[in-house]
Write a protein that holds these residues in place. Structure first.
Motif: not given
Lengths: 262, 448
Positions: B86, B88, B106-107, B110-111
């Motif tokens: 990814a 990251i 993934i998460e 997240a934002g």
């Protein structure tokens, strides 16, 4: 570094919407909503105005109306200090984004600076209100320098914000240190008192970068006469460019450690 | 034939000799400026003091349009590999190449900002994932519909349940329309219905020739869904290729670990039980009491010691000692009995218990018409269970030798553990051999 810096304009859309989100989120859920951005500086103004026009009245000769004088310096200072305070914690609180999403981390401190700049702009109508109230007309010709002062402050603040946000990831106590440092810095800067009354400390004023921003704002908005502080301002502009690159360089060097250290 | 070689699809993801070493700063959670100044060296404080290799020399290529599975235990480096793909984190050495737009599940969410509405979050999240405002506008209804949040989209996200939050995050991420989709164990986010929708969506991606990299603990998903798989173990690649083969190798290894673990628990239990002790409260004269006590007492070992049981082992159909069996496999219990003096009143007995302590089965030689006549010196006893028709679980066993009246010579209470594995998650205790048959107007489809 240059490659990453060149990518920055591509995040315009992201920065825009994050700033908008920041502003919306801050005022949602509070009754007075957007008015807080007016109320906060007004409260500060009220307090200082009371102290210096009633309690310490004899110290404000030559800077009447005092409220206007002080507001010209206080408003940009609020932008500066809140932006730094916020950007110090912004990478840690945004850790989820940095760790889990492919996300340009420098956007976070930049958003903190810009969101506070919007607050600064929202405070300007109050300042205009004061100018009208006191029937104080600034030199219209000088006012073309106003955007320049704002631009230099933006660059200066952003450089410091990048530096601070990156270092705070590794040194968490910088945030506590910063809060104290900013209080000290505020009183060391001629914002609530006039610069020319304290010539003994001229050297200390001159090496304080924010002095030159504060004086520039005061000369443009409050004092009559030509904009005499232009040289200092442009020198600070040069320094701000250098500071921005240093800040960005440090940020870029520490970038890969963020995902692991936050 | 042009070059005479097999034509391989171009790769969407290539990892070449990738290693990732995580750094731990100063061994503490985080350092402070104060401590840096006190130790007198800021630069040294910024240097890692410990390192931990999360991935070591891992190479693999994911062909365009394929679905690629990554399996492995917790901490084997799966998620690190995904984060590297990814972008990251960056590899410590080696190279990672990805062709095409990535979206990483993934998460999820997240934002998201809790204070603002789902609608605004969709836009911001979409922009973060690389969409333009117009693209989001176009897909907005679809995103909301997929997340099943039509009624709540204007409420602040902080009022959402965790399931709603995840669904919205998933929906935004999947509507980015990536060329490469990275999925990290996110299918556990919703209820049954939503999971099916996600799988359908993955199927649609697959048909449209998108590349999917899937990290999961659901081995059946990898077997059914993936074209290829790798198995990571301790940050290294252990196997790569056909998913069935890779998953098989992984399961075998998991069982070997389990075997090791059970063997050591067994050894510990025996050690704690120690030598035979006389337990006055156990070992009454009538068998009925003995049976009652058998169900009450905890693990241990007791008896008069006139006959001693030793070398208790479970054997598989190859006569190898093991603690892990599969449902329906043959199992042999073998042990030795050593009599100090010749005895003629003796019964060998066994009992199988499941994890809840329910007696699954119990028998002894006496009730099965082997009337003890003579036991002298050392004897070997084997009990063959032709087919271990138990559901998956951990079972414990009693092994005992006692008199016909129940008075124990040597009673090993719950000292032996074995595990039964099954690919079918059926319930209960006993798994009779069975087969479904259907006729008439009934049809089934394959479960993903």
């Amino acid at each position: 570094m240059w490659h990453n810096l060149a990518q920055l304009p591509r995040y315009r859309g992201l920065i825009n919407s994050l700033v908008a989100r920041e502003l919306k989120a801050r005022y949602r859920g509070s009754i007075l909503g957007f008015f807080w951005s007016f109320v906060n500086p007004l409260m500060l103004l009220l307090i200082y105005n009371f102290v210096f026009t009633h309690l310490l009245a004899n110290r404000t000769e030559g800077i009447q109306p005092y409220a206007l004088f002080m507001f010209a310096g206080l408003l940009p200072w609020t932008w500066f200090s809140s932006a730094l305070n916020e950007s110090a914690g912004v990478l840690i609180s945004g850790g989820n984004l940095i760790k889990k999403v492919l996300f340009p981390a420098e956007v976070l401190p930049i958003v903190a600076v810009l969101a506070n700049m919007v607050h600064f702009f929202l405070g300007l109508p109050i300042l205009i209100g004061f100018l009208i109230w006191f029937q104080h007309v600034p030199d219209i010709g000088d006012l073309i320098w106003f955007p320049v002062v704002v631009a230099i402050q933006l660059l200066f603040t952003t450089g410091l914000a990048l530096l601070l946000s990156a270092l705070t990831v590794h040194f968490r106590d910088l945030r506590d240190l910063l809060a104290n440092l900013l209080t000290f810095w505020f009183f060391a800067t001629p914002i609530i008192y006039p610069y020319m009354q304290f010539q003994d400390y001229k050297f200390w004023f001159d090496i304080n970068p924010f002095t030159h921003l504060a004086i520039s704002y005061q000369e443009l908005l409050f004092f009559d006469g030509p904009f005499g502080h232009l040289r200092w301002l442009l020198a600070l502009g040069g320094l701000s460019v250098v500071l921005f690159f240093i800040g960005y360089w440090v940020f870029d060097r520490l970038r890969d450690s963020f995902a692991e250290a936050v | 034939m042009t070059n005479g070689g097999a034509h391989a699809a171009p790769a969407a993801i290539v990892l070449a000799h990738v290693s990732k070493i995580y750094r731990r700063y100063s061994g503490r959670q985080f350092s402070t400026l104060k401590s840096a100044l006190l130790s007198g060296n800021i630069v040294r404080n910024l240097r890692p003091s410990e390192t931990f290799p999360a991935l070591t020399d891992v190479s693999f290529a994911v062909p365009k349009g394929s679905t690629f599975g990554v399996v492995g235990r917790n901490g084997s480096g799966k998620s690190t590999a995904l984060k590297l793909v990814a972008g990251i984190t960056k590899p410590t050495s080696g190279t990672v190449e990805v062709h095409g737009r990535i979206s990483a599940l993934i998460e999820l969410g997240a934002g998201f900002h809790p204070e603002i509405s789902g609608r605004e979050n969709v836009f911001i999240n979409g922009i973060m994932l690389g969409l333009s405002k117009r693209e989001i506008q176009k897909r907005f209804d679809e995103i909301v519909e997929f997340a099943e949040l039509e009624d709540f989209i204007d409420a602040p996200v902080k009022t959402y349940s965790s399931g709603m939050y995840m669904r919205l995050g998933f929906s935004v991420a999947i509507h980015v329309d990536p060329d490469v989709l990275l999925v990290d164990e996110v299918l556990a986010v919703g209820d049954e219905g939503f999971t099916h929708k996600c799988l359908d969506k993955f199927g649609e991606f697959k048909r449209r020739g998108k590349t999917i990299l899937l990290v999961t603990h659901s081995l059946s998903l990898v077997e059914r869904f993936c074209d290829e798989a790798i198995w990571l173990d301790g940050g290294r690649k252990r196997a790569e290729g056909d998913p069935k083969r890779v998953v098989g190798a992984y399961i075998t290894d998991v069982e070997r670990q389990e075997e090791k673990f059970l063997a050591s628990t067994d050894a510990r239990a025996r050690e704690e039980a120690g030598e035979i002790t006389e337990k006055p409260e156990v070992g009454p004269l009538d068998a009925g009491d003995a049976a009652a006590n058998m169900f009450e007492a905890g693990e241990g070992r007791w008896g008069s010691g006139g006959v001693e049981i030793g070398d208790v082992r479970f054997l598989n159909d190859q006569d190898e000692a093991t603690h892990v069996f599969h449902t329906g496999e043959a199992m042999t219990l073998s042990f030795t009995a050593t009599a100090r003096r010749p005895v003629n009143d003796f019964v060998f007995g066994v009992g199988i218990f499941n994890a809840e302590g329910v007696c699954v089965y119990g028998t002894n030689t006496h009730i099965e018409d082997h009337i003890g006549d003579q036991l002298e010196g050392r004897a070997e006893v084997r009990l063959d269970l032709e087919s271990l028709d138990l559901v998956e679980g951990t079972y414990k066993m009693d092994v005992a030798v006692h008199r016909v009246d129940g008075a124990p010579y040597d009673y090993h209470r719950l000292l032996y553990t074995f595990r039964v594995k099954s690919r079918v998650k059926d319930t209960g205790v006993y798994r009779p051999r069975h087969r479904w048959q259907f006729a008439g107007g009934v049809k089934f489809k394959m479960k993903i």
